[in-house]
Design a protein around this motif. Structure first.
Motif, PDB file in Angstrom:
ATOM      1  N   ILE A   2      57.026  -6.472 -53.834  1.00  0.00           N
ATOM      2  CA  ILE A   2      58.107  -5.260 -53.473  1.00  0.00           C
ATOM      3  C   ILE A   2      57.546  -4.137 -54.298  1.00  0.00           C
ATOM      4  CG2 ILE A   2      60.439  -4.617 -54.075  1.00  0.00           C
ATOM      5  CD1 ILE A   2      61.398  -7.515 -53.762  1.00  0.00           C
ATOM      6  N   GLY A   3      57.627  -3.097 -53.874  1.00  0.00           N
ATOM      7  CA  GLY A   3      57.119  -1.628 -54.726  1.00  0.00           C
ATOM      8  C   GLY A   3      58.081  -1.091 -55.518  1.00  0.00           C
ATOM      9  N   ASP A   4      58.308   0.074 -55.700  1.00  0.00           N
ATOM     10  CA  ASP A   4      59.072   0.732 -56.616  1.00  0.00           C
ATOM     11  C   ASP A   4      60.328   1.259 -56.125  1.00  0.00           C
ATOM     12  OD1 ASP A   4      56.638   0.087 -58.427  1.00  0.00           O
ATOM     13  OD2 ASP A   4      56.164   2.070 -58.134  1.00  0.00           O
ATOM     14  N   VAL A   5      61.415   1.277 -57.138  1.00  0.00           N
ATOM     15  CA  VAL A   5      62.548   2.131 -56.663  1.00  0.00           C
ATOM     16  C   VAL A   5      63.395   1.502 -55.592  1.00  0.00           C
ATOM     17  CG1 VAL A   5      63.760   4.325 -57.154  1.00  0.00           C
ATOM     18  CG2 VAL A   5      61.288   3.932 -57.899  1.00  0.00           C
ATOM     19  N   ASN A   6      63.358   0.228 -55.456  1.00  0.00           N
ATOM     20  CA  ASN A   6      64.116  -0.207 -54.143  1.00  0.00           C
ATOM     21  C   ASN A   6      65.400  -0.826 -54.755  1.00  0.00           C
ATOM     22  OD1 ASN A   6      62.032  -0.364 -51.983  1.00  0.00           O
ATOM     23  ND2 ASN A   6      61.001  -1.253 -53.752  1.00  0.00           N
ATOM     24  N   GLU A   7      66.425  -1.025 -53.790  1.00  0.00           N
ATOM     25  CA  GLU A   7      67.751  -1.601 -54.120  1.00  0.00           C
ATOM     26  C   GLU A   7      67.906  -2.634 -53.511  1.00  0.00           C
ATOM     27  OE1 GLU A   7      71.119   1.224 -53.817  1.00  0.00           O
ATOM     28  OE2 GLU A   7      70.189   2.787 -54.981  1.00  0.00           O
ATOM     29  N   ILE A   8      68.036  -3.905 -53.665  1.00  0.00           N
ATOM     30  CA  ILE A   8      68.450  -5.100 -52.973  1.00  0.00           C
ATOM     31  C   ILE A   8      69.752  -5.324 -53.444  1.00  0.00           C
ATOM     32  CG2 ILE A   8      67.443  -7.380 -52.645  1.00  0.00           C
ATOM     33  CD1 ILE A   8      64.612  -6.389 -53.229  1.00  0.00           C
ATOM     34  N   HIS A   9      70.576  -5.400 -52.650  1.00  0.00           N
ATOM     35  CA  HIS A   9      72.003  -5.675 -52.766  1.00  0.00           C
ATOM     36  C   HIS A   9      72.402  -7.062 -52.666  1.00  0.00           C
ATOM     37  CE1 HIS A   9      73.533  -1.268 -52.878  1.00  0.00           C
ATOM     38  NE2 HIS A   9      72.482  -0.911 -52.872  1.00  0.00           N
ATOM     39  N   MET A  10      73.802  -7.329 -53.079  1.00  0.00           N
ATOM     40  CA  MET A  10      74.204  -8.588 -53.115  1.00  0.00           C
ATOM     41  C   MET A  10      74.071  -9.572 -51.996  1.00  0.00           C
ATOM     42  SD  MET A  10      75.886  -6.185 -54.847  1.00  0.00           S
ATOM     43  CE  MET A  10      77.540  -5.868 -54.104  1.00  0.00           C
ATOM     44  N   GLY A  11      73.619 -10.804 -52.165  1.00  0.00           N
ATOM     45  CA  GLY A  11      73.595 -11.581 -51.089  1.00  0.00           C
ATOM     46  C   GLY A  11      72.200 -11.409 -50.169  1.00  0.00           C
ATOM     47  N   ALA A  12      71.440 -10.382 -50.327  1.00  0.00           N
ATOM     48  CA  ALA A  12      70.328 -10.025 -49.607  1.00  0.00           C
ATOM     49  C   ALA A  12      69.319 -11.108 -49.679  1.00  0.00           C
ATOM     50  CB  ALA A  12      69.821  -9.017 -49.942  1.00  0.00           C
ATOM     51  N   VAL A  13      68.545 -11.889 -48.523  1.00  0.00           N
ATOM     52  CA  VAL A  13      67.662 -12.712 -48.636  1.00  0.00           C
ATOM     53  C   VAL A  13      66.199 -12.128 -48.000  1.00  0.00           C
ATOM     54  CG1 VAL A  13      66.925 -14.889 -47.867  1.00  0.00           C
ATOM     55  CG2 VAL A  13      69.090 -14.456 -48.351  1.00  0.00           C
ATOM     56  N   ILE A  14      65.239 -12.114 -48.946  1.00  0.00           N
ATOM     57  CA  ILE A  14      64.067 -11.310 -48.662  1.00  0.00           C
ATOM     58  C   ILE A  14      63.051 -12.270 -48.750  1.00  0.00           C
ATOM     59  CG2 ILE A  14      62.642  -9.406 -49.289  1.00  0.00           C
ATOM     60  CD1 ILE A  14      65.550  -8.837 -48.664  1.00  0.00           C
TER      61      ILE A  14
END
Length: 274
Positions: free
Chosen positions: A52-64
């Protein structure tokens, strides 16, 4: 310095940049690489093989980066998920890693994937793409820069959506959607130009007129696709037209069909010329 909530589960050999915030009960598995100034909300799950790079938002419950939903996937396969910068991945969005050894699912920069969107294995998403709630991409799909996919749209595996194309809600896409066009329906059909998107992207009126003429040759002339491309190449010469032609020629599944309507075409002409 990173702020990691005490309840977060952090694996081994994680590579962190600076200024990340990791929320309660987030899970980051072994070997994940995370840049700087990312916000990872509570209960997000980031799996092995994810970068993952910079300044990302990964919100509740996301599966990456979880294992793909592919019966051919072999347990223990080393594959990847690569995500760029400044992406917003909203609640319960899912992005699965590549299915073959060494392969990857790739997300570019500045994309907005709304709640419950799904990106399957080996998809490639460009930059500044918007996917509205419940959009689902099957494996090996490609979505090019600045495309807009409305809610509850499904893409068949191996299909492509061209740059600055727009798809209306509830559409089912089983062939490639050429760049700059508006499409929708079940199955999706070409309906006209993405006139608003083209203007907002700074495409000049002269180029928009060329794209409008190319649309007519492809979908209103009665020409075969190959004949239409020959006419387009002989008469229209902007870089956008050259890109459109190359996209169509590269379509392994073919491109979506059109639908003729005098009223609809009149609306397309008026909006495209604004």
């Amino acid at each position: 310095m990173n702020q990691i909530h005490p309840s977060a589960v952090i694996g081994k050999n994680i590579v962190f940049g600076d200024g990340n915030e990791i929320g309660p009960n987030a899970v980051i598995q072994d070997g994940v690489k995370i840049g700087s100034r990312n916000m990872i909300y509570p209960n997000a799950h980031i799996s092995t093989g994810t970068e993952i790079g910079d300044v990302n938002e990964i919100h509740m419950g996301a599966v990456i980066g979880h294992v793909p939903q592919d019966l051919a996937f072999k347990k223990g396969t080393s594959s990847f998920t690569r995500i760029g910068d400044r992406n917003i991945l909203r609640e319960y969005s899912t992005i699965h890693r590549g299915t073959k050894e060494g392969s990857a699912t790739v997300i570019g920069d500045d994309n907005y994937l709304m709640a419950n969107t799904h990106v399957a294995h080996n998809c490639v998403i460009g930059n500044r793409v918007i996917m509205v709630n419940l959009v689902a991409l099957s494996g090996y799909c490609v979505v090019e820069d600045q495309a807009f996919i409305s809610g509850m749209v499904g893409l068949h595996q191996f299909t492509r959506v061209g740059r600055l194309a727009i798809l209306s809600a509830l559409s089912a896409v089983n062939k490639d959607v050429p760049p700059f066009f508006m499409a929708g329906g079940r199955p999706a059909r070409a309906q006209g130009l993405n006139a608003v998107g083209l203007r907002r992207a700074g495409v000049t009126l002269a180029v928009r007129e060329e794209i409008k003429q190319a649309f007519k040759y492809l979908y209103r002339s009665g020409f075969s696709v190959s004949h239409a491309l020959e006419v387009i190449e002989s008469e229209l010469h902007s870089p956008e037209i050259k890109y459109l032609v190359s996209f169509v020629r590269a379509a392994k599944r073919g491109i979506i069909t059109g639908r003729a309507s005098a009223v609809e075409m009149e609306e397309v002409d008026e909006s495209a010329g604004e």
